[in-house]
Enzyme design. Sequence first.
Site, mmCIF file in Angstrom:
data_model
loop_
_atom_site.group_PDB
_atom_site.id
_atom_site.type_symbol
_atom_site.label_atom_id
_atom_site.label_comp_id
_atom_site.label_asym_id
_atom_site.label_seq_id
_atom_site.Cartn_x
_atom_site.Cartn_y
_atom_site.Cartn_z
ATOM 1 C CG HIS A 190 -1.935 0.991 1.356
ATOM 2 N ND1 HIS A 190 -1.677 2.295 1.709
ATOM 3 C CD2 HIS A 190 -3.281 0.908 1.187
ATOM 4 C CE1 HIS A 190 -2.805 2.975 1.743
ATOM 5 N NE2 HIS A 190 -3.798 2.158 1.432
ATOM 6 C CG ASP A 237 0.556 -2.532 6.364
ATOM 7 O OD1 ASP A 237 -0.400 -2.692 7.144
ATOM 8 O OD2 ASP A 237 0.469 -1.843 5.322
ATOM 9 C CD GLN A 280 -6.651 -4.609 3.747
ATOM 10 O OE1 GLN A 280 -7.552 -5.445 3.651
ATOM 11 N NE2 GLN A 280 -6.881 -3.305 3.734
ATOM 12 C CE LYS A 297 -7.387 -0.772 6.432
ATOM 13 N NZ LYS A 297 -8.278 -0.435 5.317
ATOM 14 C CB CYS A 341 -3.748 3.269 -1.576
ATOM 15 S SG CYS A 341 -4.839 4.669 -1.337
#
Length: 404
Positions: free
Chosen positions: A121, A198, A201, A224, A362
Amino acid sequence: MLDINKVRADFPILSRTVNGKPLVYFDNGATSQKPQIVMDAITKYYQEINANIHRGVHTLSQLATDAYEISRGKIQNHINAKFAHEVIFTSGTTHGINAVANGFASILKPGDEVLVSALEHHSNIVPWQMLCEKTGAVLKVIPMNENGELIMAEYDKLLSDKTKIVTVNHISNALGTVNPVKYMIDKAHEFGAAVLIDGAQAVPHLKPDVQALDCDFYVFSGHKICGPTGVGILYGKEAWLNKLPPYQGGGEMIKEVSFEKTTYADLPHKFEAGTPDIAGGIVLGTAVDYMNSVGFDNIQQQELELLEYATTRLLEIEGLKIYGTAKEKTSVVSFNIGEIHPYDIGTIVDKLGIAVRTGHHCAQPIMDFFKIPGTIRASFAFYNTKEEIDVMIDALKRAQMMLS
């Protein structure tokens, strides 16, 4: 087993209509919907204990502080951090990445190398580019293949004694690829490099165990994982958090201040300058409790069934191409239909009550790799159903007929 009707009843927004049609919400990769218990917890905070934290001796301040720190403990347990002070509240994933990148500006020197992946991203690309411009370090990219998988043989070749940090997503937001992060962490550590994962997600789909992964940093956003917007988590190993300078200066993160010198507070306060999103921090703990009550085994089973069903049904549509066919994948499907622009498809299906994402998500380098302007992305959560997928398929066929 998941009682899908009971779960869906927890989310009031799922019963609303959009453009006169029942809402089908397939944009969970951008943000998840919120259960009633989370919304009630936000109201309860403001109605009953609204006060600033860590600073007051009065009762409300102490109640708010206790609730905030209880939530930190919930996050610690959820990700299996060794210490509660390794859990830093942030405004989200982007904030966490920038805090680490800013800290590495005091460590890197010209010629050092930062490794990012081709699946990132923008928020896990741009801060590192800025860092390299500032320090003279070199940004190197771990390449991907046509299936949307990182090429581990090339990763192995890129690692060297010059590598100071590797930063990679746990799961790709654009393709749903689950990266082999444990392997990547272990290999990077062989060269003495730090690793940031990261997890934005990943956390909606699995429980990350930061000690088992042995990552140095792990970041994610509350919104999220059925929590509120504006709050997130930076996990960092104690040794690294002590080594890095604070990202921001201000109240809360200091021990002593004079005009001659300031000394910083101990962890976690060193990285928590100013008044935080107190309600968000407290309610993130509520959201984590809710997700655990549903059960991540149940969540994964439901989402895998949705992914498999959606993939099969989508491939019935003539001319449809799926981008991202990794062996390890979560409940995200990115696709295009022939030469039709994804924006046009997205606009039509929205009129039919279906929320999907269109564009580059993104993740422009991924789109450049496939030589496309963007994709239609349907991202599923545990509260979605196969019947909703059927509704989307009918809408896509209708859009294809109108636009062909």
